[in-house]
Design an enzyme around this catalytic site. Structure first.
Site, PDB file in Angstrom:
ATOM      1  N   HIS A 294       3.518  -2.407   3.290  1.00  0.00           N
ATOM      2  CA  HIS A 294       3.549  -1.024   2.813  1.00  0.00           C
ATOM      3  C   HIS A 294       4.739  -0.747   1.910  1.00  0.00           C
ATOM      4  O   HIS A 294       5.815  -1.309   2.087  1.00  0.00           O
ATOM      5  CB  HIS A 294       3.502  -0.045   3.988  1.00  0.00           C
ATOM      6  CG  HIS A 294       2.130   0.107   4.546  1.00  0.00           C
ATOM      7  ND1 HIS A 294       1.621  -0.746   5.489  1.00  0.00           N
ATOM      8  CD2 HIS A 294       1.139   0.989   4.247  1.00  0.00           C
ATOM      9  CE1 HIS A 294       0.375  -0.392   5.770  1.00  0.00           C
ATOM     10  NE2 HIS A 294       0.047   0.657   5.019  1.00  0.00           N
TER      11      HIS A 294
ATOM     12  N   ASP B 295       0.828  -1.218   0.000  1.00  0.00           N
ATOM     13  CA  ASP B 295       0.000   0.000   0.000  1.00  0.00           C
ATOM     14  C   ASP B 295       0.860   1.265   0.000  1.00  0.00           C
ATOM     15  O   ASP B 295       1.984   1.257   0.489  1.00  0.00           O
ATOM     16  CB  ASP B 295      -0.876   0.030   1.254  1.00  0.00           C
ATOM     17  CG  ASP B 295      -2.076  -0.896   1.127  1.00  0.00           C
ATOM     18  OD1 ASP B 295      -2.076  -1.725   0.189  1.00  0.00           O
ATOM     19  OD2 ASP B 295      -2.985  -0.796   1.961  1.00  0.00           O
TER      20      ASP B 295
HETATM   21 ZN   LIG Z   1      -2.677   3.531   2.773  1.00  0.00          ZN
END
Ligand SMILES: [Zn+2]
Length: 588
Positions: free
Chosen positions: A558, A413
């Site tokens: 992430h 992400d």
């Molecule tokens: Zn995010």
């Protein structure tokens, strides 16, 4: 105390006792005048420099605050009112900017910036005749390129015969390219329209999908102007209601009050002008010897022993056609004109290029232009023309894949983030692991090269909204814009539209799912969330994920954290040892 009162009464009685020739203006020293305290004269040019410096780096709120403070000490400054009007116009507050410029036009009737600014307000209201009159006025006292561009845009809006943008200098290059696109589109020259649009969109000073933070030409007669800068918080630069000013021009008579003074000295802006030794104490002063704007006039009375017995200070505003213009003032005005030059809306220009390509039957080029227009500003593309993927009902949110096969989908992400994304990509490429990147549109627009590399390496690119807000708190229209813009950026860079979106922070609702589905986007959720451990370190992250992965798992990591990069090689190795195969979300 009594002596002070006596002086004050004397001042009130004997204010301006001339009223001589009709052509001569009397500068009366009002009853509010006080004894002069030694005081630094505030420097409007220093304030203006600070405001312009903030504006030039698009710090609109900072510029507004500085201007407001400047106006508190220099309430009659034409320059600061022009800056206030400019900031308000650039940020879309037309009523506020009109107020500033009305005041400027009362104090300095021939001010070019005020006439131009007011012309843009009228243009935005569709009052083209009034706008044209004001632009004619501004042309005599303003930056030629800016005024000419605005006048040619007006001619275009009127639909008058005009095949080319003529004589527009490089100072308004972006505006010229926008006008060239619009004129080529109007005469059906698809190649010329697309070429001008391409050149405009290649501007290296802006992010690929940004609008200019300026007053924007839309080339749309219904709504001729739009605003590229954000609105100011309400009231940040609210101008007080001020009476209009009667400026001083030509010869002004400076007159001293009736008092016991033996002689009187006159000063303007702290500079000594003259002494009057006989009554009535007055001075015929040529106001055209100072620059236009506010000035402080001081009249100082002395007794026979040379003691100062009073000093009166009053402010006047001068406006003379032949007044000197200090070079610094000219430079400041030049910078302000550059900021006020009309710019084309890049979304509108891309939309014009779409229309030109579509009319010429070039469907591939047309589709690309439509994506680009949507990527810059979805609001500039009429809803009926929104480019949408073929799939309209993409299915319910996905939390995990089938448990029948030992497949796992790594998802990253946020980002792309230069410095981290390259390292993730290098590991994934080396290990031949396809992964899915949920990217933030704003970062996509700022890093198109990196996004293209991810796509070329076989990664699946997905939508994580444009600015990472809580989508569940937005209106349908706002959700749509966040998602559409991001999909459009990815489509334009890679040629492929994403089919997955992931709500920022996992904040999702029925409504978010429905609006996204209408854009062909399915919610890609997760089975294992590495987020908390990513902040703790590579080792805890690895343990956390390995303990939870089951066949069909979607792992949320992430794209932007060092620990994730450090944990990734071991994570891939360990999962392979356990018999897992890596796939993208679409392959799960
Ligand atoms: Zn995010």
């Amino acid at each position: 105390m009594e002596a002070d009162q006596g002086i004050a009464d004397g001042l009130r009685r004997g204010l301006c006792n001339l009223l001589a020739l009709a052509s001569v203006l009397c500068v009366a020293l009002g009853p509010g005048a006080v004894r002069c305290a030694p005081e630094e004269l505030a420097d409007e040019r220093a304030v203006a420099e600070e405001v312009l410096e903030a504006l030039e780096r698009n710090a609109f709120e900072e510029a507004a605050q500085r201007t407001r403070r400047g106006l508190q000490t220099l309430p009659s400054s034409v320059l600061l009112h022009n800056l206030a009007g400019s900031i308000l116009l650039l940020t879309g507050d037309r009523a506020g900017s009109e107020k500033a410029w009305r005041w400027v036009r009362s104090a300095a009737p021939s001010d070019g910036i005020a006439a131009y600014g007011l012309a843009l307000v009228r243009l935005s209201q569709g009052r083209l005749d009034e706008a044209e009159e004001l632009l004619k006025e501004a042309s005599g006292h303003g930056e030629a390129g800016c005024c000419l561009l605005a006048r040619q845009y007006l001619t275009f809006l009127r639909g008058a015969a005009m095949s080319e943008a003529l004589g527009l200098p490089d100072t308004v290059r972006a505006g010229r390219l926008g006008l060239q696109t619009a004129l080529a589109e109007a005469r059906g020259d698809a190649a010329a329209a697309q070429e001008a649009a391409e050149t405009l969109l290649r501007d290296p000073t802006l992010d690929r999908y940004a609008e200019y933070p300026s007053v924007l030409m839309t080339f749309d007669r219904q709504q001729p102007l739009r605003w590229g800068a954000p609105r100011l918080p309400s009231g940040l630069l609210a101008l007080p209601n001020r009476p209009t000013v009667t400026p001083v021009a030509g010869t002004a008579v400076l007159s001293a009050p009736d008092s016991a003074a033996s002689y009187v000295a006159f000063r303007v802006d702290g500079r000594f002008l003259s002494v009057a030794n006989s009554r009535p104490f007055r001075l015929n002063w040529n106001s055209a010897t100072v620059a236009n704007g506010p000035h402080v006039v001081e009249v100082v009375g002395f007794d026979s022993t040379g003691q100062e017995i009073y000093c009166q200070r009053t402010e006047i505003v001068t406006a003379n056609a032949d007044a000197p213009v200090p070079p610094e003032t000219a430079r400041i005005a030049g910078r302000l004109w550059r900021l006020l030059a009309l710019k084309p809306s890049r979304a509108s220009v891309a939309f014009l290029a779409w229309r030109a390509a579509a009319r010429a039957g070039d469907q591939t080029a047309a589709a690309r232009w439509l994506w680009r227009a949507s990527a810059i500003d979805p609001a500039a593309v009429p809803r009926a023309f929104t480019p949408l993927p073929a799939v309209r009902n993409p299915g319910p949110p996905l939390w995990r894949g089938s448990a029948d096969e030992k497949l796992v989908a790594l998802t990253f992400d946020d980002g792309p983030r230069p410095g981290i994304t390259e390292e993730l990509l290098e590991i994934l490429t080396r290990e031949q692991v396809p992964a899915t990147f949920f990217m933030i549109g704003r970062s996509v627009a700022a890093n198109p090269g990196l996004v293209a590399r991810l796509a070329q390496a076989g990664m699946e690119l997905a939508n994580h909204s444009y600015s990472h807000p809580n989508l569940a708190h937005l209106s349908d229209e706002e959700i749509r814009a966040e998602l559409l813009r991001t999909s459009a950026c990815i489509q334009d860079i890679t040629g492929t539209a994403p089919v997955w979106f992931r709500p920022p922070g996992g904040n999702v609702s029925e409504r978010v799912i429905r609006v996204a589905a209408d854009l062909g986007l399915r919610a890609g959720m997760w089975t294992v969330n590495g987020e908390q451990k990513e902040t703790e370190g590579a080792e805890p992250l690895l343990t956390h994920v390995l303990r939870r992965v089951q066949p069909g798992a979607v792992v949320l990591l992430h794209n932007g954290r060092r620990t994730t990069v450090m944990a990734l090689p071991a994570l891939i190795q360990q999962l392979r040892l356990r018999g897992y195969r890596f796939v993208t979300l679409s392959e799960l």
